[in-house]
Design a protein around this motif. Structure first.
Motif, PDB file in Angstrom:
ATOM      1  N   TYR A   1       0.848  -1.180   0.000  1.00  0.00           N
ATOM      2  CA  TYR A   1       0.000   0.000   0.000  1.00  0.00           C
ATOM      3  C   TYR A   1       0.890   1.238   0.000  1.00  0.00           C
TER       4      TYR A   1
ATOM      5  N   GLN B   1       0.611   5.390   1.217  1.00  0.00           N
ATOM      6  CA  GLN B   1      -0.120   6.517   1.780  1.00  0.00           C
ATOM      7  C   GLN B   1       0.586   7.782   1.328  1.00  0.00           C
TER       8      GLN B   1
ATOM      9  N   ARG C   1      -3.788  11.772   1.542  1.00  0.00           N
ATOM     10  CA  ARG C   1      -4.623  10.749   0.912  1.00  0.00           C
ATOM     11  C   ARG C   1      -4.689   9.528   1.802  1.00  0.00           C
ATOM     12  N   GLY C   2      -5.607   8.661   1.477  1.00  0.00           N
ATOM     13  CA  GLY C   2      -5.753   7.439   2.254  1.00  0.00           C
ATOM     14  C   GLY C   2      -4.763   6.387   1.818  1.00  0.00           C
ATOM     15  N   LEU C   3      -5.049   5.169   2.176  1.00  0.00           N
ATOM     16  CA  LEU C   3      -4.188   4.045   1.835  1.00  0.00           C
ATOM     17  C   LEU C   3      -4.604   3.498   0.473  1.00  0.00           C
TER      18      LEU C   3
ATOM     19  N   LEU D   1      -4.044   0.748  -2.442  1.00  0.00           N
ATOM     20  CA  LEU D   1      -3.482  -0.563  -2.739  1.00  0.00           C
ATOM     21  C   LEU D   1      -2.718  -0.496  -4.053  1.00  0.00           C
TER      22      LEU D   1
ATOM     23  N   PHE E   1       4.523   7.147   1.896  1.00  0.00           N
ATOM     24  CA  PHE E   1       4.766   6.173   2.960  1.00  0.00           C
ATOM     25  C   PHE E   1       4.263   4.831   2.456  1.00  0.00           C
TER      26      PHE E   1
END
Lengths: 113, 111
Positions: B36, B38, B42-44, B46, B88
């Motif tokens: 994933y 990040q 923003r979100g995670l 995939l 990340f």
């Protein structure tokens, strides 16, 4: 296409009070929902989950509520503690294969001492 | 008990340089493995998942690639990094639908 949405990027709560984090989803095929907690520079850790056959799941200070008709779930933390300050991710899962966990964008919770 | 490790924890790379992030899982066999990302604000997201050795599925088009040379090893690579690759990166494992277990994360800054 964001199938899981957390519309509040941040939330500040006084220590001892209740924190309510909200999450909405669009896919009616989702049947398992999770909350993750993430501290800076660390991986997310699992917090609590709920299956679509339930509308509430409680674990200590944490309770997750699911409203399937509204496609909405919420995480309640009571009483809130400074150590709860973190980013909280909502996630949803459907049994469609190995890649079936969809995450929201996260809500940063700050608990003020 | 199962553990997951990924490294390096932090790296700063120039644009156009290669990338290799490694992840290993211990204490379980034939896990599903995930990468994933990040990104800031923003979100995670995939990036890749794998259900077995040599089996890689890509979720988003990009200049990244993934490989699974061994059952419990998952590698994220790039031949030439872009500025937009900064973020990340998180490796995760699961034994099927539902809960994911994440590694500590790798902070990549591309300059």
């Amino acid at each position: 296409d964001q199938q899981v949405k957390q519309n509040s990027p941040s939330l500040s709560v006084q220590e001892g009070r209740i924190s309510i984090l909200n999450c909405d989803y669009t896919n009616s095929m989702f049947d398992y929902f999770l909350w993750y907690k993430k501290y800076p520079a660390e991986g997310p850790t699992f917090l609590i989950s709920i299956s679509s056959i339930k509308d509430k799941n409680e674990d200590g200070r944490f309770t997750v509520f699911l409203n399937k008709s509204a496609k909405h779930l919420s995480l309640h933390i009571v009483p809130s503690q400074p150590g709860d300050s973190a980013v909280y991710f909502c996630a949803a899962s459907g049994f469609t294969g190995a890649n079936n966990l969809f995450f929201g964008t996260g809500t940063r919770l700050t608990v003020i001492p | 008990s199962q553990t997951i490790h990924q490294w390096p924890a932090t790296l700063v790379q120039p644009v156009g340089s290669p990338l290799s992030l490694e992840c290993t899982v211990e204490g379980t066999s034939n896990p599903n493995l995930y990468w994933y990302r990040q990104a800031a604000g923003r979100g995670l997201q995939l990036l890749f998942y794998s259900v077995g050795i040599g089996q890689i599925s890509s979720e988003v088009p990009q200049n990244l690639s993934a490989s699974r040379p061994q059952d419990r090893q998952f590698i994220l690579s790039s031949k030439k990094l872009l500025l937009s690759d900064s973020g990340f990166y998180l490796c995760a494992w699961s034994m099927g639908p539902g809960e994911l277990f994440f590694g500590e994360g790798s902070r990549l800054t591309v300059l």
